[in-house]
Enzyme design. Structure first.
Site, PDB file in Angstrom:
ATOM      1  N   LYS A  88      41.623  43.387  39.088  1.00 45.72           N
ATOM      2  CA  LYS A  88      42.706  43.107  38.157  1.00 45.72           C
ATOM      3  C   LYS A  88      43.245  41.689  38.300  1.00 45.72           C
ATOM      4  O   LYS A  88      43.665  41.050  37.343  1.00 45.72           O
ATOM      5  CB  LYS A  88      43.842  44.115  38.362  1.00 45.72           C
ATOM      6  CG  LYS A  88      44.961  43.970  37.352  1.00 45.72           C
ATOM      7  CD  LYS A  88      46.062  44.960  37.646  1.00 45.72           C
ATOM      8  CE  LYS A  88      47.253  44.699  36.716  1.00 45.72           C
ATOM      9  NZ  LYS A  88      48.431  45.459  37.099  1.00 45.72           N
ATOM     10  N   ALA A 109      52.805  51.414  38.262  1.00 45.79           N
ATOM     11  CA  ALA A 109      53.461  51.909  37.053  1.00 45.79           C
ATOM     12  C   ALA A 109      52.853  53.196  36.526  1.00 45.79           C
ATOM     13  O   ALA A 109      53.471  53.869  35.707  1.00 45.79           O
ATOM     14  CB  ALA A 109      53.433  50.846  35.966  1.00 45.79           C
ATOM     15  N   ARG A 160      57.803  41.609  39.566  1.00 46.31           N
ATOM     16  CA  ARG A 160      57.291  42.353  40.721  1.00 46.31           C
ATOM     17  C   ARG A 160      56.413  41.473  41.591  1.00 46.31           C
ATOM     18  O   ARG A 160      55.888  40.455  41.146  1.00 46.31           O
ATOM     19  CB  ARG A 160      56.462  43.545  40.235  1.00 46.31           C
ATOM     20  CG  ARG A 160      57.250  44.602  39.486  1.00 46.31           C
ATOM     21  CD  ARG A 160      56.337  45.611  38.837  1.00 46.31           C
ATOM     22  NE  ARG A 160      55.535  44.995  37.804  1.00 46.31           N
ATOM     23  CZ  ARG A 160      54.402  45.496  37.325  1.00 46.31           C
ATOM     24  NH1 ARG A 160      53.930  46.626  37.803  1.00 46.31           N
ATOM     25  NH2 ARG A 160      53.743  44.875  36.370  1.00 46.31           N
ATOM     26  N   TRP A 211      50.726  30.377  27.325  1.00 41.93           N
ATOM     27  CA  TRP A 211      49.633  30.151  28.271  1.00 41.93           C
ATOM     28  C   TRP A 211      49.182  28.687  28.211  1.00 41.93           C
ATOM     29  O   TRP A 211      48.956  28.055  29.232  1.00 41.93           O
ATOM     30  CB  TRP A 211      48.452  31.077  27.958  1.00 41.93           C
ATOM     31  CG  TRP A 211      47.348  30.998  28.974  1.00 41.93           C
ATOM     32  CD1 TRP A 211      47.219  31.761  30.101  1.00 41.93           C
ATOM     33  CD2 TRP A 211      46.239  30.096  28.965  1.00 41.93           C
ATOM     34  NE1 TRP A 211      46.092  31.385  30.794  1.00 41.93           N
ATOM     35  CE2 TRP A 211      45.473  30.363  30.128  1.00 41.93           C
ATOM     36  CE3 TRP A 211      45.815  29.085  28.100  1.00 41.93           C
ATOM     37  CZ2 TRP A 211      44.310  29.662  30.437  1.00 41.93           C
ATOM     38  CZ3 TRP A 211      44.657  28.382  28.406  1.00 41.93           C
ATOM     39  CH2 TRP A 211      43.918  28.676  29.563  1.00 41.93           C
ATOM     40  N   PHE A 261      45.369  33.601  20.090  1.00 37.98           N
ATOM     41  CA  PHE A 261      44.117  33.015  20.563  1.00 37.98           C
ATOM     42  C   PHE A 261      43.548  32.111  19.462  1.00 37.98           C
ATOM     43  O   PHE A 261      43.804  32.344  18.281  1.00 37.98           O
ATOM     44  CB  PHE A 261      43.107  34.117  20.912  1.00 37.98           C
ATOM     45  CG  PHE A 261      43.353  34.788  22.231  1.00 37.98           C
ATOM     46  CD1 PHE A 261      42.500  34.569  23.308  1.00 37.98           C
ATOM     47  CD2 PHE A 261      44.438  35.631  22.412  1.00 37.98           C
ATOM     48  CE1 PHE A 261      42.727  35.188  24.533  1.00 37.98           C
ATOM     49  CE2 PHE A 261      44.672  36.250  23.622  1.00 37.98           C
ATOM     50  CZ  PHE A 261      43.806  36.023  24.694  1.00 37.98           C
ATOM     51  N   THR A 317      52.574  36.648  31.761  1.00 38.46           N
ATOM     52  CA  THR A 317      52.550  35.275  31.254  1.00 38.46           C
ATOM     53  C   THR A 317      53.627  35.083  30.186  1.00 38.46           C
ATOM     54  O   THR A 317      54.348  34.079  30.177  1.00 38.46           O
ATOM     55  CB  THR A 317      51.160  34.949  30.688  1.00 38.46           C
ATOM     56  OG1 THR A 317      50.184  35.144  31.709  1.00 38.46           O
ATOM     57  CG2 THR A 317      51.088  33.518  30.189  1.00 38.46           C
ATOM     58  N   PHE A 362      52.189  47.902  32.866  1.00 31.77           N
ATOM     59  CA  PHE A 362      51.324  48.527  31.863  1.00 31.77           C
ATOM     60  C   PHE A 362      51.998  48.567  30.482  1.00 31.77           C
ATOM     61  O   PHE A 362      52.850  47.741  30.166  1.00 31.77           O
ATOM     62  CB  PHE A 362      50.858  49.908  32.316  1.00 31.77           C
ATOM     63  CG  PHE A 362      49.993  49.887  33.533  1.00 31.77           C
ATOM     64  CD1 PHE A 362      48.951  48.972  33.644  1.00 31.77           C
ATOM     65  CD2 PHE A 362      50.206  50.754  34.593  1.00 31.77           C
ATOM     66  CE1 PHE A 362      48.133  48.940  34.778  1.00 31.77           C
ATOM     67  CE2 PHE A 362      49.398  50.729  35.722  1.00 31.77           C
ATOM     68  CZ  PHE A 362      48.372  49.817  35.814  1.00 31.77           C
ATOM     69  N   LYS A 367      51.266  40.067  29.457  1.00 35.58           N
ATOM     70  CA  LYS A 367      52.680  40.449  29.569  1.00 35.58           C
ATOM     71  C   LYS A 367      53.443  39.584  30.563  1.00 35.58           C
ATOM     72  O   LYS A 367      54.526  39.076  30.255  1.00 35.58           O
ATOM     73  CB  LYS A 367      52.758  41.926  29.944  1.00 35.58           C
ATOM     74  CG  LYS A 367      54.164  42.464  30.150  1.00 35.58           C
ATOM     75  CD  LYS A 367      54.217  43.975  30.017  1.00 35.58           C
ATOM     76  CE  LYS A 367      53.101  44.665  30.768  1.00 35.58           C
ATOM     77  NZ  LYS A 367      53.245  44.591  32.231  1.00 35.58           N
TER      78      LYS A 367
END
Length: 554
Positions: free
Chosen positions: A103, A271, A92, A408, A380, A71, A299, A69
């Site tokens: 994480k 969140a 954030r 990415w 991907f 990225t 999230f 998200k």
């Protein structure tokens, strides 16, 4: 393949002065924090210019497969810049707890990152330290007040305010303090929260000015008297000193993406227990600087996007122009029951079983909030054409386009198709509405979220929650938004229910007021406000070489 930190450290980034001038800021409107970071004066958000268009990036329900998200948010901003738009990204700040835990950071990944990523993921400009200091000053003044005679008649067993530290430390969840007798305090059971779970974090992120910050701090409830009356930070005469600690932290931080797009990075409430968005001040400032502002919420859309729309937008008078729902084929196959070890192989059956998760999130954005939406699929190499075609087919039935994203690997270039779709969506009219009327009783608001957003049938309450709701309504705290605290891993309050579960009930076990932030928090399941470190924390791989260069940070 280079790691995120290797890509970031190899980048040729501009001095922050150049980024500030490019964004339309003057020397008088910025305060330098070294060569690549600055704070922006609060006056910028009051400029008499038309606001830009606000784009929210959200995602499907998180899985260990990852969704990307942040990225995507950064890559979309760079993509908008690449097609000639004046754009600012608003994010954030990362918490040190997840950075050193499991994480990771919150600076994006690959060639869609904000930099300097080491600074952003570590101490940055000291905002979180200031929040922790203000939180703990209030705790110290509270306990000192009781020790010095307790003029407010505070019942030590009804204290709700905890100390905090910005680290994952399970040892501090439950403690006894004030031990030692005599002048060492009044003994009581206590505990710590992680800094991002502090109400002060939510307060700072919802405040609209220095005066509003002080007023919100004054309203924070720290506990109750022996006759059950609330005691506030204002009663303890703590708000002025807390505001002094937070004066500079209130100003948004300016950094940049790898491609030189201005990025405002400010605040970071959790969140799943708070509202999970960057600060109102940063968002409003960005809207004065860019024709397009790309932001995100934490999230999945059932948590971050819901709170962004029902809490932040309501409080700040914001209207998003469009929503991006981020997904990966891999994550959708996990929602369809496929183990993480088998995600590389084509499996249309698992994908079809997992797609309802995405479709429910998209439907919520379109049919509950009435916002234009697009699905961004992070592609991907293992994703097959047949799998992508299936996602496109299912989303088309909801009237939503699917755009493939390769930010990415390619940065802004991989986000231009998404950027073009966003420009198109921003030209559409939207009938933005909230999920519920904040004047409804607390239970009706929780029921609206459960049935409209989560897809559940109803809500059950523990006797304790029933009593707490009755008390909050008697105190006049019921006419506020509800901030649902629940697992991020499911639409339900059971983390094991993947996909789009149906015919479930949500159990509310605790209800409390965050009077400074201005919302009621309803806790479901087993939500922790102080995480722990994993068996092998990320901290074990982080080091500094003999030249002072940080290594191992993602």
């Amino acid at each position: 393949m280079k790691t995120d930190i290797e890509i970031a450290q190899a980048a040729n980034i501009s001095p922050i002065r150049d980024i500030a001038l490019k964004a339309g800021l003057t020397e008088d409107e910025i305060e330098y924090y070294g060569k690549y970071k600055a704070k922006i004066d609060l006056s910028v958000m009051d400029r008499k210019v038309e606001d830009g268009k606000l784009i929210l990036v959200t995602a499907i329900t998180p899985t260990p497969a990852g969704e990307g998200k942040t990225t995507t948010t950064i890559g979309l901003a760079d993509g908008l810049k690449k097609i000639g738009k004046k754009v600012v990204v608003a994010l954030r700040e990362p918490s040190l707890g997840p950075v050193f835990g499991i994480k990771g950071g919150a600076a994006g990944g690959g060639y869609a990152q904000i930099v300097p990523m080491e600074d952003i993921n570590l101490h940055f400009t000291g905002d979180f330290h200031a929040i922790g200091a203000a939180n703990n000053l209030l705790a110290a003044m509270l306990d000192n007040h009781i020790f010095q005679g307790n003029a407010c008649n505070i019942d030590p067993s009804k204290i709700t305010w905890k100390r905090c530290v910005d680290m994952n430390d399970r040892q501090l969840r439950y403690i006894e303090d004030g031990l030692g007798g005599g002048k060492n305090g009044v003994p009581r059971k206590d505990g710590y929260d992680i800094t991002v779970a502090s109400e002060i974090m939510a307060v700072l992120c919802l405040a609209t000015s220095l005066g509003d910050l002080k007023a919100r701090l004054s309203r924070i409830i720290v506990g109750y008297t022996y006759d059950d009356k609330p005691v506030t930070a204002g009663d303890l005469k703590a708000a002025g000193a807390m505001t002094a600690l937070l004066k500079d932290a209130l100003k948004p931080n300016l950094v940049q993406t790898l491609e030189g797009t201005p990025a405002l990075v400010h605040g970071g409430p959790f969140a799943n227990i708070a509202h999970g968005c960057n600060s109102v001040i940063a968002t409003k400032t960005a809207l004065k600087l860019g024709d397009y502002v790309v932001t995100e919420a934490g999230f999945g859309a059932d948590l971050g996007a819901e709170k962004f729309l029902d809490i932040k937008c309501r409080a700040a008078g914001l209207t998003p122009a469009a929503v991006v729902v981020v997904a990966t084929v891999r994550a959708l196959k996990m929602h369809g029951g496929l183990p993480k070890t088998e995600l590389a192989a084509e499996d249309l059956g698992a994908l079809e079983r997992g797609l309802p998760n995405l479709l429910r999130h998209v439907s919520n954005m379109k049919n509950v909030y009435h916002l234009p939406a697009v699905v961004a699929v992070n592609r991907f190499p293992t994703d097959t054409d047949a799998e992508i075609a299936l996602v496109i087919e299912k989303c088309k039935k909801l009237g939503v386009n699917v755009v493939l994203s390769t930010v990415w690997a390619e940065g802004g270039k991989g986000g231009t198709a998404l950027a073009e779709e966003i420009v198109r969506l921003c030209g559409e009219k939207n009938g933005f509405t909230y999920c519920y009327d904040e004047k409804l009783p607390i239970k009706e608001k929780i029921l609206a979220l459960t049935t409209k957003i989560y897809g559940g049938d109803g809500v059950e309450y523990t006797p304790e929650a029933e009593a707490q709701i009755e008390r909050l309504e008697a105190l006049g705290f019921d006419k506020t938004p509800v901030c649902m605290a629940k697992t991020q891993y499911s639409f339900s309050d059971d983390a094991t229910k993947l996909g789009a579960p149906e015919h479930f009930t949500i159990t509310v076990r605790n209800v409390k007021i965050s009077a400074g932030a201005g919302f009621v928090v309803a806790l479901t399941g087993n939500i922790m406000t102080m995480p722990g470190l994993p068996k092998v924390p990320a901290a074990e791989n982080i080091d500094v070489d003999e030249n002072g260069k940080i290594v191992g940070l993602f």
